[in-house]
Design an enzyme around this catalytic site. Structure first.
Site, PDB file in Angstrom:
ATOM      1  CE1 TYR A   1      -3.681   2.505   0.273  1.00 26.63           C
ATOM      2  CE2 TYR A   1      -2.473   3.354   2.159  1.00 26.63           C
ATOM      3  CZ  TYR A   1      -3.477   3.492   1.223  1.00 26.63           C
ATOM      4  OH  TYR A   1      -4.281   4.614   1.221  1.00 26.63           O
TER       5      TYR A   1
ATOM      6  CG  LEU B   1      -5.496   7.156  11.146  1.00 28.39           C
ATOM      7  CD1 LEU B   1      -5.457   7.047  12.674  1.00 28.39           C
ATOM      8  CD2 LEU B   1      -5.722   5.786  10.526  1.00 28.39           C
TER       9      LEU B   1
HETATM   10  P1  NDP Z   1     -13.665   3.837   0.764  1.00 27.83           P
HETATM   11  O1  NDP Z   1     -13.441   2.380   0.819  1.00 27.83           O
HETATM   12  O2  NDP Z   1     -14.718   4.425   1.629  1.00 27.83           O
HETATM   13  O3  NDP Z   1     -13.946   4.282  -0.746  1.00 27.83           O
HETATM   14  C1  NDP Z   1     -13.149   3.796  -1.800  1.00 27.83           C
HETATM   15  C2  NDP Z   1     -13.803   4.144  -3.123  1.00 27.83           C
HETATM   16  O4  NDP Z   1     -12.955   3.644  -4.178  1.00 27.83           O
HETATM   17  C3  NDP Z   1     -15.154   3.493  -3.292  1.00 27.83           C
HETATM   18  O5  NDP Z   1     -16.023   4.414  -3.898  1.00 27.83           O
HETATM   19  C4  NDP Z   1     -14.876   2.315  -4.232  1.00 27.83           C
HETATM   20  O6  NDP Z   1     -16.026   2.096  -5.051  1.00 27.83           O
HETATM   21  C5  NDP Z   1     -13.747   2.909  -5.094  1.00 27.83           C
HETATM   22  N1  NDP Z   1     -12.966   1.888  -5.767  1.00 27.83           N
HETATM   23  C6  NDP Z   1     -12.178   0.940  -5.224  1.00 27.83           C
HETATM   24  N2  NDP Z   1     -11.649   0.159  -6.187  1.00 27.83           N
HETATM   25  C7  NDP Z   1     -12.128   0.637  -7.371  1.00 27.83           C
HETATM   26  C8  NDP Z   1     -11.952   0.284  -8.722  1.00 27.83           C
HETATM   27  N3  NDP Z   1     -11.164  -0.746  -9.064  1.00 27.83           N
HETATM   28  N4  NDP Z   1     -12.592   0.978  -9.683  1.00 27.83           N
HETATM   29  C9  NDP Z   1     -13.385   2.025  -9.349  1.00 27.83           C
HETATM   30  N5  NDP Z   1     -13.586   2.428  -8.089  1.00 27.83           N
HETATM   31  C10 NDP Z   1     -12.968   1.741  -7.109  1.00 27.83           C
HETATM   32  O7  NDP Z   1     -12.243   4.506   1.088  1.00 27.83           O
HETATM   33  P2  NDP Z   1     -11.762   6.041   1.155  1.00 27.83           P
HETATM   34  O8  NDP Z   1     -12.847   6.946   0.766  1.00 27.83           O
HETATM   35  O9  NDP Z   1     -11.110   6.216   2.450  1.00 27.83           O
HETATM   36  O10 NDP Z   1     -10.612   6.009   0.052  1.00 27.83           O
HETATM   37  C11 NDP Z   1     -10.533   6.931  -1.014  1.00 27.83           C
HETATM   38  C12 NDP Z   1      -9.069   7.208  -1.331  1.00 27.83           C
HETATM   39  O11 NDP Z   1      -8.461   7.835  -0.201  1.00 27.83           O
HETATM   40  C13 NDP Z   1      -8.234   5.966  -1.623  1.00 27.83           C
HETATM   41  O12 NDP Z   1      -7.369   6.251  -2.691  1.00 27.83           O
HETATM   42  C14 NDP Z   1      -7.449   5.749  -0.334  1.00 27.83           C
HETATM   43  O13 NDP Z   1      -6.251   5.073  -0.564  1.00 27.83           O
HETATM   44  C15 NDP Z   1      -7.233   7.185   0.080  1.00 27.83           C
HETATM   45  N6  NDP Z   1      -6.910   7.398   1.476  1.00 27.83           N
HETATM   46  C16 NDP Z   1      -7.751   6.984   2.476  1.00 27.83           C
HETATM   47  C17 NDP Z   1      -7.429   7.203   3.802  1.00 27.83           C
HETATM   48  C18 NDP Z   1      -8.265   6.727   4.932  1.00 27.83           C
HETATM   49  O14 NDP Z   1      -7.762   6.671   6.077  1.00 27.83           O
HETATM   50  N7  NDP Z   1      -9.545   6.382   4.718  1.00 27.83           N
HETATM   51  C19 NDP Z   1      -6.209   7.944   4.153  1.00 27.83           C
HETATM   52  C20 NDP Z   1      -5.391   8.313   3.027  1.00 27.83           C
HETATM   53  C21 NDP Z   1      -5.758   8.063   1.750  1.00 27.83           C
HETATM   54  P3  NDP Z   1     -16.562   0.661  -5.529  1.00 27.83           P
HETATM   55  O15 NDP Z   1     -16.217  -0.325  -4.458  1.00 27.83           O
HETATM   56  O16 NDP Z   1     -18.035   0.891  -5.698  1.00 27.83           O
HETATM   57  O17 NDP Z   1     -15.875   0.420  -6.816  1.00 27.83           O
HETATM   58  C1  8X3 Z   2      -4.637   5.403   4.472  1.00 30.38           C
HETATM   59  C2  8X3 Z   2      -4.040   5.863   5.773  1.00 30.38           C
HETATM   60  O1  8X3 Z   2      -2.367   5.279   7.578  1.00 30.38           O
HETATM   61  O2  8X3 Z   2      -3.883   3.513   6.850  1.00 30.38           O
HETATM   62  O3  8X3 Z   2      -3.925   5.871   3.384  1.00 30.38           O
HETATM   63  O4  8X3 Z   2      -2.071   4.212   5.445  1.00 30.38           O
HETATM   64  S1  8X3 Z   2      -3.051   4.666   6.411  1.00 30.38           S
END
Ligand code: NDP
Ligand code: 8X3
Length: 256
Positions: A155, A187
């Site tokens: 990741y 987070l």
């Molecule tokens: P969620 O799991 O709540 O949302 C993830 C979204 O990504 C969903 O809408 C899912 O839709 C979509 N997704 C996943 N795989 C695919 C795919 N192959 N094609 C199209 N859509 C896809 O997580 P977050 O909102 O937290 O994550 C959003 C972004 O933020 C990510 O890039 C994550 O790495 C990043 N992030 C998150 C953090 C956290 O702590 N939550 C911190 C830092 C970064 P569906 O399943 O319907 O396809």
């Molecule tokens: C998601 C936040 O700290 O789990 O990007 O990597 S962490």
């Protein structure tokens, strides 16, 4: 504050949940037309209804997997509006195993979604932005793209790739008026941990126990702020923690 987003077309990947869904809502509130993407079509349909009911905007559904280059190309071939803002948000973590135990399928899913998904969408949409000499690409990175933690090898590698890719894309578009930005959250309480722990809700909840984590809206407001700057202002990156977090591994819990 001046609204520079109204009437524009914003393409958001991963809008069915979490940060992407919150971005869709805040951009809709500012009058941006939207293309919302994700694999769960029923969720996209519900979101479209909700957004169009409360805002005078158009919402197009792009239900495809960002790993599927052909599906993405096919959608764009049939979509005639210019994309002004691309938010590469779709992404995920799978598992928290050390590298010597980690699962190959999890690696492929993360690498193909978090890296190649961002590459696919940018490759397909950036030419029209370059041609029009205007546009904004905003990638959702992570603190995991700035530092690394045990169990996060793949990741973290994918999010380091997003950072490198964001910086290189800005340089490829040097001399144009196309902006390139990134947001790097810590987070955020979304479905992220449930996906990482493969549906184990209790384990996912533990990640946010005894802290006040960020929520999707906190990140959406920053994406909106970046997009709404005057057209000469290019914010490269914003690292965003909840106040209880000071690094990937330093999280102060209320009971600490
Ligand atoms: P969620 O799991 O709540 O949302 C993830 C979204 O990504 C969903 O809408 C899912 O839709 C979509 N997704 C996943 N795989 C695919 C795919 N192959 N094609 C199209 N859509 C896809 O997580 P977050 O909102 O937290 O994550 C959003 C972004 O933020 C990510 O890039 C994550 O790495 C990043 N992030 C998150 C953090 C956290 O702590 N939550 C911190 C830092 C970064 P569906 O399943 O319907 O396809
Ligand atoms: C998601 C936040 O700290 O789990 O990007 O990597 S962490």
């Amino acid at each position: 504050m001046q609204n520079r987003i109204k009437g524009k077309w914003t393409f958001i990947t991963g809008a069915t949940a979490g940060i992407g869904k919150a971005i869709a809502k805040i951009f809709a509130d500012s009058g941006s037309n939207l293309v919302i993407n994700g694999r769960r079509k029923n969720r996209l349909e519900e979101l479209k209804q909700e957004l169009e009911k409360h805002n005078n905007i158009e919402v197009a559904l792009a239900s495809f997997d960002v790993r599927d280059r052909e599906a993405a190309q096919q959608f764009l071939n049939n979509f005639s509006e210019p994309i002004d803002i691309l938010v590469n948000n779709a992404g995920l973590a799978k598992g928290i195993d050390a590298i010597f135990d980690a699962d190959h399928e999890d690696w492929d899913t993360m690498v193909d979604t978090n890296i190649k998904g961002v590459l696919n969408m940018t490759r397909l949409i950036s030419p029209q932005m370059k041609e029009r000499d205007s546009g904004h690409i905003i990638n959702i990175g992570s603190i995991a793209g700035h530092e690394s933690y045990p169990g996060g090898s793949v990741y973290c590698a994918t999010k380091h790739a997003v950072k490198g890719f964001t910086e290189a894309t800005k340089k490829d578009l040097h001399g144009t008026n196309v902006r390139v930005s990134m947001v790097s959250p810590g987070l955020v309480e979304t479905e992220f941990s449930e996906v990482r722990f493969k549906g184990d809700k209790d384990r996912a909840d533990e990640v946010y126990d005894d802290i006040k984590p960020l929520v999707g809206e906190d990140i959406a407001e920053i994406v909106h702020f970046m997009a709404n700057r005057p057209s000469h202002v290019n914010i490269m990156d914003a690292i965003v923690f909840p106040v209880a977090q000071s690094s990937s591994t330093m999280v102060h819990r209320d009971n600490d």
